[in-house]
Scaffold this motif. Sequence first.
Motif, short mmCIF file in Angstrom:
data_model
loop_
_atom_site.label_atom_id
_atom_site.label_comp_id
_atom_site.label_asym_id
_atom_site.label_seq_id
_atom_site.Cartn_x
_atom_site.Cartn_y
_atom_site.Cartn_z
N GLU A 205 0.83 -1.21 0.00
CA GLU A 205 0.00 0.00 0.00
C GLU A 205 0.86 1.26 0.00
OE1 GLU A 205 -3.79 -1.89 2.51
OE2 GLU A 205 -2.24 -0.71 3.52
N GLN A 206 1.96 1.23 0.75
CA GLN A 206 2.86 2.38 0.80
C GLN A 206 3.51 2.62 -0.56
OE1 GLN A 206 3.52 4.59 3.55
NE2 GLN A 206 4.32 5.69 1.76
N LYS A 207 3.91 1.55 -1.22
CA LYS A 207 4.49 1.68 -2.56
C LYS A 207 3.44 2.25 -3.52
CE LYS A 207 7.95 -2.00 -2.14
NZ LYS A 207 8.36 -3.35 -2.59
N GLY A 208 2.21 1.78 -3.37
CA GLY A 208 1.12 2.28 -4.20
C GLY A 208 0.85 3.76 -3.95
N TYR A 209 0.95 4.15 -2.68
CA TYR A 209 0.75 5.56 -2.33
C TYR A 209 1.83 6.44 -2.97
CZ TYR A 209 0.10 9.70 0.68
OH TYR A 209 -0.11 10.97 1.16
N ASN A 210 3.05 5.95 -2.96
CA ASN A 210 4.14 6.70 -3.58
C ASN A 210 3.92 6.84 -5.09
OD1 ASN A 210 5.39 6.84 -1.08
ND2 ASN A 210 6.70 5.06 -1.45
N LEU A 211 3.43 5.78 -5.72
CA LEU A 211 3.12 5.83 -7.15
C LEU A 211 1.96 6.79 -7.42
CD1 LEU A 211 3.36 2.02 -7.98
CD2 LEU A 211 4.85 3.81 -8.91
N LEU A 317 -0.47 0.15 -6.97
CA LEU A 317 -1.36 1.31 -7.06
C LEU A 317 -2.78 0.92 -6.72
CD1 LEU A 317 -1.90 4.25 -7.76
CD2 LEU A 317 -2.03 3.60 -10.19
N LEU A 318 -3.21 -0.22 -7.20
CA LEU A 318 -4.55 -0.72 -6.91
C LEU A 318 -4.72 -0.96 -5.42
CD1 LEU A 318 -7.29 -1.69 -7.92
CD2 LEU A 318 -6.29 -3.94 -8.34
N ALA A 319 -3.69 -1.50 -4.78
CA ALA A 319 -3.75 -1.76 -3.33
C ALA A 319 -3.95 -0.45 -2.57
CB ALA A 319 -2.48 -2.46 -2.87
N PHE A 320 -3.28 0.60 -3.00
CA PHE A 320 -3.46 1.89 -2.33
C PHE A 320 -4.87 2.43 -2.53
CE2 PHE A 320 -3.77 6.49 -2.89
CZ PHE A 320 -3.66 6.85 -1.54
N LEU A 321 -5.37 2.35 -3.75
CA LEU A 321 -6.71 2.88 -4.03
C LEU A 321 -7.76 2.23 -3.15
CD1 LEU A 321 -6.58 3.15 -7.93
CD2 LEU A 321 -6.45 5.01 -6.27
#
Length: 339
Positions: A205-211, A317-321
């Motif tokens: 999720e953190q990687k997705g947030y950064n993206l 990115l999907l995990a963050f969304l």
Amino acid sequence: MRKKIAYIFFGFVLIILLAFVKKTLTPIYFDIPKGWPKPYYDFKNNPLTEEGFQLGRQLFYDPILSKDSTISCASCHLQATGFTHVDHALSHGIEGKIGNRNSLTLQNLAWSKNFMWDGAVNHLDVQPLAPITSLVEMDETLQNVVYKLQNSKKYKELFYNAFGTNKVTGQLTLKALSQFLVMLKTSNSKYDKVMRKEELFTDIEQKGYNLFKTNCASCHQEPLFSSDKFENNGLEIDTTLNDFGRIKYTQNPKDYLLFKVPTLRNIEFTYPYMHDGRFKTLTEVIKHYNLEFKTSKTLSKQLVKPMNLSDNERTELLAFLKTLTDKEFLFNSKYSFPK
């Protein structure tokens, strides 16, 4: 005789006193989450009360607003899906009529200056007029809505409770709807809890947030995850709908193919996506932004280059969304069908 006169006198005085007694209302405090901007909605012109909110809630779920009493606001705006529809790409109206756009979500409207995909409405208090009077939605007039409500014993009582009068007017009807709509506030997703330092993102999720911050945040700005602006996001024109966006309303060539930037809050459940509901999944949405766009003079400057994310990055990115899902909001009985 004197006794009778005294009773009449005191009765007359009592009637006068009662005439000056104001209806007791229960104020509602609109809480602004820490770090959020000031709302655009002017609460001074429509003070929130429990009675006004409950009247608006009744109206929102009541098909009486439509011409044949078969379609309510909730027909296209279901709570569990972020107050939008999910079973078809385009909005449906009375008599099986089909509109030409996907319904927008109803979330955090206090922070919106523009409404509808093309911004044709610029104030929440008049926004309900668009679906009420649309020939392919409710196909009704405000005048006839008022007539039907005025002839309802239930609504005359509710209007009296909310506004101190049992005379129904169009203005009061719209104000009541606004009191319900403006309270549809979502601010307790996992993302919000992380921002409040109550929880932590997982690694993916953190990687997705950064993206997200690198590729998406210029249009979908935190914390509302919208800019309340209009952009051309490079979609091909659907030749069956021929919807050219905001230009239809403004007649300005610069608004060709521009549509409102929708919020991403509760995006996991607000499918289908885009103004015409063409994408059924978030994977399709991400794929669109990951590839080449349909170029035009009005293409958003933020979309000059595609994201070019790897398969792993798209998953991140999907995990963050999905951290933008606020189940407390989606299943809050306060916003559900009144029993």
